[in-house]
Scaffold this motif. Structure first.
Motif, PDB file in Angstrom:
ATOM      1  N   THR A 161       0.853  -1.225  -0.085  1.00  0.00           N
ATOM      2  CA  THR A 161      -0.104  -0.043   0.000  1.00  0.00           C
ATOM      3  C   THR A 161       0.874   1.308   0.094  1.00  0.00           C
ATOM      4  OG1 THR A 161      -0.062  -0.565   2.466  1.00  0.00           O
ATOM      5  CG2 THR A 161      -1.864  -0.985   1.374  1.00  0.00           C
TER       6      THR A 161
ATOM      7  N   ILE B  33      -0.561   3.951  -2.599  1.00  0.00           N
ATOM      8  CA  ILE B  33      -2.204   4.396  -2.049  1.00  0.00           C
ATOM      9  C   ILE B  33      -2.011   5.275  -0.966  1.00  0.00           C
ATOM     10  CG2 ILE B  33      -4.389   3.642  -1.439  1.00  0.00           C
ATOM     11  CD1 ILE B  33      -3.896   1.123  -2.737  1.00  0.00           C
ATOM     12  N   ASP B  34      -1.325   4.488  -0.057  1.00  0.00           N
ATOM     13  CA  ASP B  34      -1.104   5.258   1.230  1.00  0.00           C
ATOM     14  C   ASP B  34      -0.549   6.747   1.199  1.00  0.00           C
ATOM     15  OD1 ASP B  34      -1.347   4.705   4.233  1.00  0.00           O
ATOM     16  OD2 ASP B  34       0.559   5.540   4.216  1.00  0.00           O
TER      17      ASP B  34
ATOM     18  N   ARG C 133      -0.125   8.630  -1.604  1.00  0.00           N
ATOM     19  CA  ARG C 133      -1.045   9.613  -2.203  1.00  0.00           C
ATOM     20  C   ARG C 133      -2.036  10.060  -1.395  1.00  0.00           C
ATOM     21  NH1 ARG C 133      -2.690   6.078  -6.188  1.00  0.00           N
ATOM     22  NH2 ARG C 133      -5.016   5.917  -5.280  1.00  0.00           N
ATOM     23  N   CYS C 134      -2.739   9.258  -0.910  1.00  0.00           N
ATOM     24  CA  CYS C 134      -4.023   9.856   0.062  1.00  0.00           C
ATOM     25  C   CYS C 134      -3.402  10.646   1.193  1.00  0.00           C
ATOM     26  CB  CYS C 134      -4.762   8.924   0.671  1.00  0.00           C
ATOM     27  SG  CYS C 134      -5.685   7.738  -0.510  1.00  0.00           S
TER      28      CYS C 134
ATOM     29  N   LEU D   4     -10.138   9.631   2.117  1.00  0.00           N
ATOM     30  CA  LEU D   4      -9.493   9.507   0.911  1.00  0.00           C
ATOM     31  C   LEU D   4      -9.028   7.941   0.601  1.00  0.00           C
ATOM     32  CD1 LEU D   4      -7.295  12.653   0.823  1.00  0.00           C
ATOM     33  CD2 LEU D   4      -9.153  12.105  -0.823  1.00  0.00           C
ATOM     34  N   LEU D   5      -8.606   7.401   1.845  1.00  0.00           N
ATOM     35  CA  LEU D   5      -7.925   5.984   1.803  1.00  0.00           C
ATOM     36  C   LEU D   5      -9.234   5.192   1.457  1.00  0.00           C
ATOM     37  CD1 LEU D   5      -5.163   4.815   2.032  1.00  0.00           C
ATOM     38  CD2 LEU D   5      -5.738   4.651   4.414  1.00  0.00           C
TER      39      LEU D   5
ATOM     40  N   THR E 280     -10.652   5.001  -2.146  1.00  0.00           N
ATOM     41  CA  THR E 280      -9.786   4.488  -3.104  1.00  0.00           C
ATOM     42  C   THR E 280     -10.461   3.522  -3.833  1.00  0.00           C
ATOM     43  OG1 THR E 280      -7.529   3.910  -3.614  1.00  0.00           O
ATOM     44  CG2 THR E 280      -8.341   3.029  -1.633  1.00  0.00           C
ATOM     45  N   GLU E 281     -10.257   3.639  -5.037  1.00  0.00           N
ATOM     46  CA  GLU E 281     -10.694   2.242  -6.072  1.00  0.00           C
ATOM     47  C   GLU E 281      -9.531   1.274  -6.244  1.00  0.00           C
ATOM     48  OE1 GLU E 281     -12.862   4.080  -9.196  1.00  0.00           O
ATOM     49  OE2 GLU E 281     -14.460   5.038  -8.040  1.00  0.00           O
ATOM     50  N   ASP E 282      -8.337   1.787  -5.703  1.00  0.00           N
ATOM     51  CA  ASP E 282      -7.364   0.860  -6.078  1.00  0.00           C
ATOM     52  C   ASP E 282      -7.620  -0.285  -5.291  1.00  0.00           C
ATOM     53  OD1 ASP E 282      -6.572   3.288  -7.469  1.00  0.00           O
ATOM     54  OD2 ASP E 282      -4.601   3.122  -6.631  1.00  0.00           O
TER      55      ASP E 282
ATOM     56  N   LYS F  40      -6.545  -1.099   6.128  1.00  0.00           N
ATOM     57  CA  LYS F  40      -5.624  -1.727   5.064  1.00  0.00           C
ATOM     58  C   LYS F  40      -5.048  -3.269   5.492  1.00  0.00           C
ATOM     59  CE  LYS F  40      -2.791   1.785   5.804  1.00  0.00           C
ATOM     60  NZ  LYS F  40      -1.625   2.971   5.951  1.00  0.00           N
TER      61      LYS F  40
END
Ligand SMILES: [Mg+2]
Length: 217
Positions: free
Chosen positions: A16, A19-20, A22-23, A79-80, A83-85, A122
């Motif tokens: 992560t 993703i982590d 970025r958010c 935001l996390l 996420t669509e990731d 997560k």
């Protein structure tokens, strides 16, 4: 005697980091109204609360108040969660933890610089079993070294301990606390771990025997 294995979360058990990061950077930048340094190793304390406090101080010249930290944390979490990731495990992580759970003489714990709600979200999303594990997070302290110490205290008595992590800051925390270190570098980063002093870096957690050998079991 028991051998304690303490795992970091982002980049070690869950894949992560992107993703982590970025958010987290977005939440921080929105709150501060300016872009933030996202080379995390440039911060004094590389944890969720440590980076937020330092970025806030750089921008405003003072420490953030509790409600300001809470606002950053809350925005980061939303935001996390939005996420669509996909949130994936580091290959082999869930199976390895299950395997270790059943072994005599081994205790597992988690020490992460992430805030607890982010870390647990997560871990659950990635399918990592954490029930019954001693966990210390960024809620406990802004310093990773201190978080690692708290996780070790919560895990109970042990004869030897090893920290398993993916960042140069994890190598530093293990050195400062006098425990062994094994690196995980599933998305690159083996070079910087070795440069920070890690002698063993695994590409992922799929090979249980190789892992046990790396931690000296
Ligand atoms: Mg990490």
């Amino acid at each position: 005697m028991r051998h304690l294995l303490v795992f970091d979360v982002d980049g070690t058990l869950t894949r992560t980091m992107a993703i982590d990061g970025r958010c987290y950077a977005q939440a921080l930048a929105e709150h501060l109204g300016a872009p933030v340094e996202s080379e995390w190793s440039r911060y004094r304390l590389v944890t969720d609360p440590g980076i937020a406090a330092e970025a806030f101080e750089r921008r405003h010249g003072r420490a953030p108040r509790a409600e300001e930290m809470a606002a950053i944390r809350s925005r980061f979490l939303s935001l996390l969660r939005a996420t669509e990731d996909p949130v994936r495990e580091v290959p082999g992580a869930a199976a390895l933890l299950r395997e270790l759970h059943g072994r005599a003489g081994i205790v597992t714990a988690i020490a992460t610089g992430a805030w607890s709600d982010s870390a647990l979200w997560k871990l659950r999303r990635a399918g990592i079993p954490v029930d019954g594990l001693a966990i210390a997070t960024g809620d406990d302290a802004p310093s990773r070294e201190e978080i690692l110490r708290i996780a070790m205290r919560r895990a109970g008595p042990f004869a030897r301990a090893t920290y398993v992590g993916d960042g140069p800051w994890d190598v530093q925390a293990s050195r400062a606390t006098g425990v062994g270190f094994v690196g995980v570098a599933c998305d690159g980063g083996a070079g910087r771990l070795k440069a920070a002093g890690a002698s063993t870096v695994l590409p992922d957690l799929r090979d249980v025997d190789r892992f046990l050998n790396a931690v000296g079991l």
